[in-house]
Design an enzyme around this catalytic site. Structure first.
Site, PDB file in Angstrom:
ATOM      1  N   LYS A 658       0.859  -1.179   0.000  1.00 28.38           N
ATOM      2  CA  LYS A 658       0.000   0.000   0.000  1.00 28.38           C
ATOM      3  C   LYS A 658       0.900   1.236   0.000  1.00 28.38           C
ATOM      4  O   LYS A 658       1.586   1.529   0.987  1.00 28.38           O
ATOM      5  CB  LYS A 658      -0.894  -0.043   1.237  1.00 28.38           C
ATOM      6  CG  LYS A 658      -1.989   0.998   1.291  1.00 28.38           C
ATOM      7  CD  LYS A 658      -2.841   0.742   2.529  1.00 28.38           C
ATOM      8  CE  LYS A 658      -3.918   1.793   2.703  1.00 28.38           C
ATOM      9  NZ  LYS A 658      -4.695   1.560   3.928  1.00 28.38           N
ATOM     10  N   ASP A 754     -14.199   1.070  10.391  1.00 26.98           N
ATOM     11  CA  ASP A 754     -14.599   1.017   8.976  1.00 26.98           C
ATOM     12  C   ASP A 754     -14.880  -0.427   8.559  1.00 26.98           C
ATOM     13  O   ASP A 754     -14.412  -0.892   7.524  1.00 26.98           O
ATOM     14  CB  ASP A 754     -13.511   1.627   8.097  1.00 26.98           C
ATOM     15  CG  ASP A 754     -14.044   2.034   6.711  1.00 26.98           C
ATOM     16  OD1 ASP A 754     -15.276   2.143   6.558  1.00 26.98           O
ATOM     17  OD2 ASP A 754     -13.224   2.232   5.798  1.00 26.98           O
TER      18      ASP A 754
END
Length: 953
Positions: A658, A754
């Site tokens: 990432k 989330d």
């Protein structure tokens, strides 16, 4: 420096002189390149003469390497671009080595003499290179059961000699390419017999130009993709077609009437589409064995009369196709009929099987129709199911008649082909007893049959015939096989029949690499053909770790030793000096690697050196190399934080990297805090942090790579993985356990903030892993109860109490998880076309009705069985408890986990069992679904299998 160059030149010159006398130098260098980047290569891969010394898996002709066959060796690494140097290579088979990863090098297109490229069941990924179209001698291309992405290269249409094309069970997307002007396409493959494209993500329409009367296709397998539009009528032009699988797509419109011109058709799968109009008239398909038209929207009609003309029919499946009226008695008189499944229609009146029903008939399933009576016939005592019909709703009927009870499914997972007239033997040391009662280490794997002509697994004699067929083949081709055992027949949700295989060695109690090479090759290359009832298959071999010892040639060693001995004495002193110098440099590098934070700069507001548990530091150059300079091929997607890339570490481990965009990077201190937090998270249901990069103005997080993508993709059908009710329960439990770990066992406790189906990933066993901690909030002791913080999360999943008060608690994750639970049973996004799934479920619910009156909302792909309604109702109850408006009314995640475990036990599942054993077992499936050097005296391809004999029949 000059002396070092002189020494290297001298050594290379000596090697070249020696190699030139045997193996071609160019070929040796190419094999050496493979050996350098692969692990677990055969132990006799030593010395500079692969051809003369008989390296396992390597075959030569006049000093040139012509064949590499290395199946099931547990090889790990990547395929070097230097493979292109093997200019005479005709066969490359690396099947069943899951540790072989990375992309196929475009240079593979330079192997102009390659006839067979077989990479079944490896871990290759990335795009299929367009240069494949340069392999004009190719007759077999088997890339199935890998992780390839992107589209089908149109250049494959240039392979005019191609016989076998299998790219199934990957992640390929895009449309099916056909020729257009100067651009080639698959419609040009006039000699190809096999189009195996199932279990991918192909989309768009099936091009009408794909089929023409010049084609010789016998298998067209397009199942489990995302294809839309009409079934092209041009398929009727392919007069050689025997198997057609178009099921589990989104095809619409009417079935072309000229389909009945395919007079050789044996298996026809059109189920689980959106087909409309009248049922097709298939009169004339006199070879048809298996037909499944289920789960389409055909116009209501009686059982068509043409069905009664299909004299070869063994299996008829027409569930949910609007059939009405009485079942014709003549249907059951078809001479070969074994299975009739006409569930969930509007069939009515009296069921009469008739006096002359087929003596092969085993199952008649007419559940959920309107049958009012049954004309009993003396003699028929096989399985009949009328549950859900008026006849079974009469008082007392459900207690007195067997046909009003769902029969217990026989367990064939314990079945094994019988012993060969011997007494079973007790074996030790991880050995197994063969069919001949000999203890040995077998070569194991699974046979997956993609279009069998039978539905019922109870005809055990067919497995014995398959066993006999395999043994006869192995013996006739002089392979070192003593016996074969088949066991555990199962049928998955894609109607594949799966069998476990154990192949036992003859002579010794274990195979050498030559024996494995032979067995693996004939199965991966489809040289073995099973009895016709089984249809097309794919074999997935396990890695073999019990090889017999490999003996090297003494004479060869003496010759090589004598040739190089004098040179070694001359350069020994110089090498010692060079060695000392290099060891000093290595030690310096090792010190730097052992102190990975040497480049951490606390003066740039990054704080002191991070205190990590398990995660390591990566340099920017390391991550650049393992992603091929962050190439588009390795681009997995992007988000607000930045992009995610697939990478392969030197160890062969796949990772997801990432990489933050410069505009979204955190400060050094925040980044340090995040990696310290994530490095402490270690749980099977949470994605692991492998390491990080924090240099050259870069912030990157390196996670374990999860091959099957997000739960969102699977629920939407994009991943090609089909999730039935039982699999969804296991995934729900796994995700719940991951969240509970964050709340109760992480140090410090973590609120994810989330939770959503896009942040739950599925690994190769369909194990759920909670991911993406970009919004996570650690809770220290001073913040017990709640923390007041800026509202962050995803609309649709967000806790309304948190949204209103800005007070974040663990119960905010519980609410989000409740939304995920509803998404699991509906496959709908939380907010879809302005409708909120929580409100939709609550408004539709009626607890007095079956399934709480949620039939219109539930995802049909769940495939509810007889135990599901009660389990599903408890599941919905739990989801709604998680979705209470106020947090204190919601259960803790520990309670949620226990409730899901109870629901699974009620459904007959073991909550502590593993998910799918391999990617091949999803469907298996998955994937897998999902999944084999040669002693020259035992297996010589050039003698036993000349090229003309290698072509599948």
């Amino acid at each position: 420096m000059g002396s070092r160059i002189w020494v290297c030149s001298l050594v290379i010159s000596i090697q070249v002189l020696i190699i030139a006398s045997q193996t071609n130098n160019q070929d040796y260098v190419a094999l050496q390149s493979l050996q350098d980047i692969w692990q677990n290569t055969p132990p006799n891969w030593v010395g500079p003469d692969p051809c003369g010394a008989g390296w396992d898996g390597i075959r030569c002709n006049n000093s040139r390497v012509t064949s590499i066959t290395l199946a099931s060796l547990n090889l790990t690494g990547q395929l070097s671009g230097d493979i292109q140097e093997l200019a005479e290579l005709q066969i490359l088979d690396l099947s069943y080595n899951k540790g072989l990863t990375g992309s196929l090098p475009p240079s593979i297109g330079n192997l102009k003499k390659l006839a067979r490229l077989i990479l079944v069941g490896c871990g290759f990924s990335g795009l299929i290179p367009d240069t494949i179209g340069s392999l004009q001698q190719l007759i077999s291309l088997s890339l199935n059961s890998n992780n390839f992405i992107g589209g089908i290269p149109p250049s494959i249409g240039s392979l005019i000699n191609l016989y076998w094309l299998d790219i199934a069970d990957n992640k390929l997307s895009g449309t099916i390419p056909v020729s257009d002007g100067n651009k080639p396409g698959l419609d040009m493959l006039g000699h190809t017999k096999h189009f195996h494209f199932g279990q991918n993500r192909l989309s768009g329409e099936i091009p009408p130009r794909l089929f023409n009367s010049n084609m010789t296709l016998i298998h067209v397998l397009f199942e489990s993709n995302n294809l839309i539009g009409n079934i092209p009528s041009t398929i009727g032009l392919v007069q050689t077609l025997e198997v057609l699988r178009l099921d589990r797509n989104a095809l619409s419109g009417t079935v072309p009437q000229n389909l009945n011109s395919n007079s050789l058709l044996k298996e026809l799968y059109l189920s689980n589409n959106k087909l409309t109009g009248a049922l097709p008239n298939l009169t004339g398909l006199n070879s048809l064995n298996y037909m499944d038209l289920s789960n389409n929207s055909f116009t209501a009609s009686a059982v068509p009369s043409w069905v009664l003309t299909l004299q070869s029919l063994t299996t008829l499946v027409m569930e949910r196709v609007q059939l009405e009226g009485q079942v014709p008695v003549g249907l059951f008189s078809l001479p070969l009929l074994q299975t009739v499944i006409l569930k969930n229609n509007q069939l009515n009146s009296t069921l009469d099987i008739g006096p002359s029903y087929s003596n092969k008939l085993q199952l008649v399933d007419l559940q959920s129709n309107y049958i009012t009576d049954y004309a009993r016939r003396v003699g028929y005592n096989k399985e009949l199911i009328l549950v859900g019909n008026p006849i079974c709703q009469e008082t007392g009927q459900s207690q007195t008649e067997n046909y009003c009870v769902i029969p217990l499914q026989s367990n064939y997972s314990s079945y094994s082909t019988p012993l060969n007239n011997c007494l079973p033997t007790t074996c030790g040391s991880n050995q197994l007893s063969s069919s001949n009662c000999k203890c040995a280490y077998p070569y194991t794997g699974t046979l997956t049959f993609r279009a069998p002509s039978f539905f019922d697994l109870r005809n055990l004699s067919i497995y014995t015939s398959l066993q006999s067929s395999m043994m006869g083949f192995f013996q006739s081709h002089q392979l070192p096989v003593d016996s074969v055992s088949l066991s555990n027949p199962t049928k998955n949700s894609d109607d594949y029949v799966i069998l476990d295989v154990e192949i036992f060695p003859s002579g010794l109690n274990r195979f050498n690499r030559g024996g494995i090479s032979g067995v693996g090759f004939v199965l991966s290359s489809q040289t073995f053909k099973p009895p016709s009832v089984f249809g097309p298959f794919v074999f997935h071999g396990d890695g073999y770790g019990n090889f017999a010892g490999t003996h090297k040639s003494t004479s060869t060693g003496v010759i090589i030793g004598a040739a190089v001995g004098g040179s070694v004495l001359v350069i020994l002193v110089l090498l010692a000096g060079v060695y000392a110098f290099r060891q000093k440099r290595r030690a310096e590098r090792a010190d730097k690697q052992n102190n990975p934070f040497a480049s951490w700069n606390p003066d740039k507001s990054s704080g002191g050196v991070p205190q990590l548990k398990g995660a390591r530091f990566f340099s920017f150059e390391e991550l650049k190399r393992c992603t091929n300079n962050f190439s588009e091929t390795n681009d997995l997607g992007s988000g607000g934080y930045g992009k995610v890339y697939r990478g392969t570490l030197p160890s062969g481990q796949l990772v997801a990297i990432k990489r933050a965009q410069h505009g979204s990077m955190q400060g050094g201190l925040e980044f340090k805090t995040e990696i310290e937090l994530l490095s402490r998270v270690h749980h099977k249901n949470v994605v692991s942090l492998v390491g990080f990069c924090f240099e050259q103005d870069e912030q990157m997080l390196v996670y374990e790579y999860i091959p099957n993508g997000t739960l969102k993709e699977s629920l939407s059908g994009k991943s090609g993985i089909r999730l039935d009710w039982m699999r969804r329960l296991r995934i729900t439990l796994g995700a719940a356990r991951g969240i509970q770990y964050l709340h109760d066992h992480a140090n410090p406790p973590i609120i994810h903030r989330d939770i959503k189906t896009n942040n739950i990933l599925l690994d190769e066993r369909l194990t759920a892993k909670v991911a993406d901690f970009g919004l996570s909030k650690p809770m220290d002791d001073s913040e017990k109860g709640h923390v007041t913080t800026q509202v962050k999360g995803t609309m649709g999943y967000m806790d309304p109490e948190y949204y209103m008060t800005q007070q974040l608690t663990e119960k905010s994750d519980v609410y989000s998880f409740g939304v995920v639970m509803l998404e699991m049973i509906t496959a709908r996004s939380p907010i879809e076309k302005g409708k909120y799934i929580v409100r939709e479920v609550k408004q539709a619910m009626d607890r007095t009705k079956e399934l709480y009156n949620l039939h219109g909302i539930l995802d049909p792909a769940i495939g509810l069985n007889s135990t599901a309604p009660k389990c599903l109702e408890k599941y919905v109850d739990l989801a709604l408890r998680c979705l209470e408006e106020t947090g204190f009314l919601r259960p803790a995640m520990s309670e949620v986990v226990k409730e899901i475990e109870n629901i699974m036990e009620l459904a007959g599942l073991n909550p502590n069992a593993e998910s799918a054993s391999t990617s091949a077992s999803y469907d298996e499936g998955g994937k897998g679904f999902d999944h084999p050097y040669s002693n020259e005296s035992l297996f010589d391809y050039s003698g036993i299998y000349p090229p003309s004999k290698l072509e599948p029949k």
